[in-house]
Design a protein around this motif. Structure first.
Motif, mmCIF file in Angstrom:
data_model
loop_
_atom_site.group_PDB
_atom_site.id
_atom_site.type_symbol
_atom_site.label_atom_id
_atom_site.label_comp_id
_atom_site.label_asym_id
_atom_site.label_seq_id
_atom_site.Cartn_x
_atom_site.Cartn_y
_atom_site.Cartn_z
ATOM 1 N N UNK A 51 2.287 5.357 7.376
ATOM 2 C CA UNK A 51 1.556 4.582 8.625
ATOM 3 C C UNK A 51 0.520 4.065 7.761
ATOM 4 N N UNK A 52 -0.411 3.240 8.754
ATOM 5 C CA UNK A 52 -1.648 2.403 8.266
ATOM 6 C C UNK A 52 -2.620 2.625 9.462
ATOM 7 N N UNK A 53 -3.704 3.196 9.003
ATOM 8 C CA UNK A 53 -4.738 3.520 10.029
ATOM 9 C C UNK A 53 -5.358 2.225 10.517
ATOM 10 N N UNK A 54 -5.364 2.049 11.786
ATOM 11 C CA UNK A 54 -5.873 0.613 12.402
ATOM 12 C C UNK A 54 -7.368 0.471 12.039
ATOM 13 N N UNK A 55 -8.150 1.310 11.964
ATOM 14 C CA UNK A 55 -9.525 1.330 11.910
ATOM 15 C C UNK A 55 -9.809 0.858 10.466
ATOM 16 N N UNK A 56 -9.185 1.465 9.542
ATOM 17 C CA UNK A 56 -9.727 1.604 8.166
ATOM 18 C C UNK A 56 -8.841 0.674 7.015
ATOM 19 N N UNK A 57 -7.528 0.452 7.702
ATOM 20 C CA UNK A 57 -6.684 -0.067 6.877
ATOM 21 C C UNK A 57 -5.781 0.759 5.754
ATOM 22 N N UNK A 58 -6.395 2.219 5.743
ATOM 23 C CA UNK A 58 -5.702 3.023 4.684
ATOM 24 C C UNK A 58 -4.216 3.367 5.066
ATOM 25 N N UNK A 59 -3.389 3.553 4.170
ATOM 26 C CA UNK A 59 -2.129 3.654 4.377
ATOM 27 C C UNK A 59 -1.840 5.299 3.876
#
Length: 177
Positions: free
Chosen positions: A39-47
């Motif tokens: 997944x990708x965190x929508x707030x930070x872009x962290x995968x």
């Protein structure tokens, strides 16, 4: 029509618990496929990513899949919080994906080849199939959480043989003669 009667052993009072080592030793005889959940965190872009060997089809209508994760997983809460995730069924030869996604660290996908789904989640390149999902339900299952996910989109990948985990080792499927 009622269900047929099932012969059961006599009630001995209290069932003996199965020791975790015994359970693990017996379950090693069951071969499983290997799936990457990313997944990708929508707030930070962290995968974020993790590996499961419990992925299965649950329902065709509606399209649901399931897998389970340990309560102690540090990756699953990050994946669940993102709102969506992609599941890639790994192919023979993708053991390096297992190693990368099973490692400790923040950027587990850095050494991997992947493509972004329409929902922004990583799909592992070269996988046998992929599923883009949202979390439908979490159920308690002993020391695991049972995840039920709604399939938003899915497609086969490049074909080939699946990566199989059996007896503590990776292998592949070979058709019997």
């Amino acid at each position: 029509m009622s269900a047929p009667a099932i012969a059961r052993p006599a009630d001995t009072g209290t069932a003996r618990p199965i020791a975790p080592d015994t359970y693990r030793a017996v379950m090693r005889h069951l071969p499983t496929g290997v799936a990457a959940i990313c997944s990708t965190d929508p707030a930070t872009g962290a995968r974020h990513g993790m590996i499961v060997g419990t992925f299965a089809s649950l329902s065709m209508d509606p399209a649901l899949v399931t897998f389970s994760v340990m309560h102690t997983s540090t990756s699953w809460p990050k994946i669940a919080a993102s709102g969506s995730f992609s599941i890639s069924l790994l192919a023979d030869g993708q053991q390096h994906v297992c190693k990368a996604l099973s490692a400790k660290g923040e950027d587990k996908l850095a050494p991997l080849d992947w493509s972004e789904s329409a929902w922004g989640d990583p799909r592992i390149d070269g996988s046998l199939a992929w599923f883009d999902c949202t979390l439908e339900q979490l159920l308690a299952g002993g020391d695991h959480l049972i995840v039920v996910a709604t399939v938003l989109e899915m497609a086969p990948g490049n074909g080939g043989a699946p990566l199989i985990f059996h007896g503590g080792r990776f292998g592949s499927f070979r058709e019997s003669a």
